[in-house]
Design a protein around this motif. Sequence first.
Motif, mmCIF file in Angstrom:
data_model
loop_
_atom_site.group_PDB
_atom_site.id
_atom_site.type_symbol
_atom_site.label_atom_id
_atom_site.label_comp_id
_atom_site.label_asym_id
_atom_site.label_seq_id
_atom_site.Cartn_x
_atom_site.Cartn_y
_atom_site.Cartn_z
ATOM 1 N N UNK A 55 13.923 -1.418 -7.520
ATOM 2 C CA UNK A 55 12.610 -2.073 -7.567
ATOM 3 C C UNK A 55 12.836 -3.519 -7.987
ATOM 4 N N UNK A 56 12.545 -4.411 -7.043
ATOM 5 C CA UNK A 56 12.722 -5.851 -7.270
ATOM 6 C C UNK A 56 11.368 -6.524 -7.075
ATOM 7 N N UNK A 57 10.771 -6.932 -8.168
ATOM 8 C CA UNK A 57 9.463 -7.593 -8.162
ATOM 9 C C UNK A 57 9.551 -8.834 -9.049
ATOM 10 N N UNK A 114 0.842 -1.193 0.000
ATOM 11 C CA UNK A 114 0.000 0.000 0.000
ATOM 12 C C UNK A 114 0.879 1.246 0.000
ATOM 13 N N UNK A 115 0.556 2.174 -0.853
ATOM 14 C CA UNK A 115 1.245 3.475 -0.928
ATOM 15 C C UNK A 115 2.747 3.335 -1.225
ATOM 16 N N UNK A 116 3.124 2.243 -1.884
ATOM 17 C CA UNK A 116 4.537 1.980 -2.162
ATOM 18 C C UNK A 116 5.190 3.085 -2.999
ATOM 19 N N UNK A 117 4.539 3.512 -4.051
ATOM 20 C CA UNK A 117 5.104 4.558 -4.909
ATOM 21 C C UNK A 117 5.311 5.849 -4.129
ATOM 22 N N UNK A 118 4.330 6.214 -3.323
ATOM 23 C CA UNK A 118 4.445 7.438 -2.531
ATOM 24 C C UNK A 118 5.585 7.325 -1.518
ATOM 25 N N UNK A 119 5.747 6.146 -0.923
ATOM 26 C CA UNK A 119 6.820 5.953 0.055
ATOM 27 C C UNK A 119 8.190 5.999 -0.618
ATOM 28 N N UNK A 135 16.700 8.050 -10.548
ATOM 29 C CA UNK A 135 17.235 7.477 -9.313
ATOM 30 C C UNK A 135 16.613 6.108 -9.013
ATOM 31 N N UNK A 136 16.109 5.442 -10.072
ATOM 32 C CA UNK A 136 15.451 4.146 -9.908
ATOM 33 C C UNK A 136 16.173 3.083 -10.735
ATOM 34 N N UNK A 178 4.606 4.277 -13.122
ATOM 35 C CA UNK A 178 3.784 5.434 -13.503
ATOM 36 C C UNK A 178 3.203 6.145 -12.290
ATOM 37 N N UNK A 179 3.129 5.452 -11.149
ATOM 38 C CA UNK A 179 2.634 6.066 -9.907
ATOM 39 C C UNK A 179 3.734 6.865 -9.190
ATOM 40 N N UNK A 180 4.965 6.668 -9.612
ATOM 41 C CA UNK A 180 6.100 7.397 -9.032
ATOM 42 C C UNK A 180 6.322 8.660 -9.854
ATOM 43 N N UNK A 181 6.531 9.812 -9.214
ATOM 44 C CA UNK A 181 6.786 11.041 -9.984
ATOM 45 C C UNK A 181 7.978 10.869 -10.933
ATOM 46 N N UNK A 182 7.837 11.352 -12.147
ATOM 47 C CA UNK A 182 8.864 11.129 -13.168
ATOM 48 C C UNK A 182 10.205 11.762 -12.800
#
Length: 171
Positions: A26-28, A6-11, A50-51, A41-45
């Motif tokens: 990001x390891x999925x 929950x709220x992973x992108x925001x965190x 830095x990803x 796409x939920x993470x600010x561009x």
Amino acid sequence: MPIFLDHEAERMAAMLHDGKADIIHIRKPEAEADRVEWLLRAIPCECYPRIVLHDHFELAVRYGLYGVHLNSRNPQPPEGWRGSISRSCHSLHEVEEWKGRCSYVSLSPIFDSVSKEGYKSAFKEEEIREAVGKGIIDNKTYALGGVTFKSLKKVEEMGFGGAMILGDAWR
């Protein structure tokens, strides 16, 4: 642990914006590409440079991400890749083998895991000191496994170039 939180992108964005992280990996491994893209796409561009992705490298190319992380599922970077390349290592021999081919490597587990039950440190401090003295561990080698925000100073004192935090970041 669920594949997506929950709220992973925001965190993730908050950790980058607040200076708690320089880079987010990001390891999925079980996720389909469209789900990883949904997360991106939920993470600010402005966070994209830095990803680092561990899977679905085509998304790293498409979104101009900082890097890709090589592993047994993805042992080669995408054709023509110009960004950062990293790899996890589980022995000093692997560090020696991969450090010259990657922007940086991680060595794991340095401490007992925070998130994986029974995943214990594989290295004695004396072994780490000897590896630093031989130049095996240096500023391109990051500590992984059981690293917490409280142990960052110790990681620096041990001679690593940095650290990767997993379990402690999500508590």
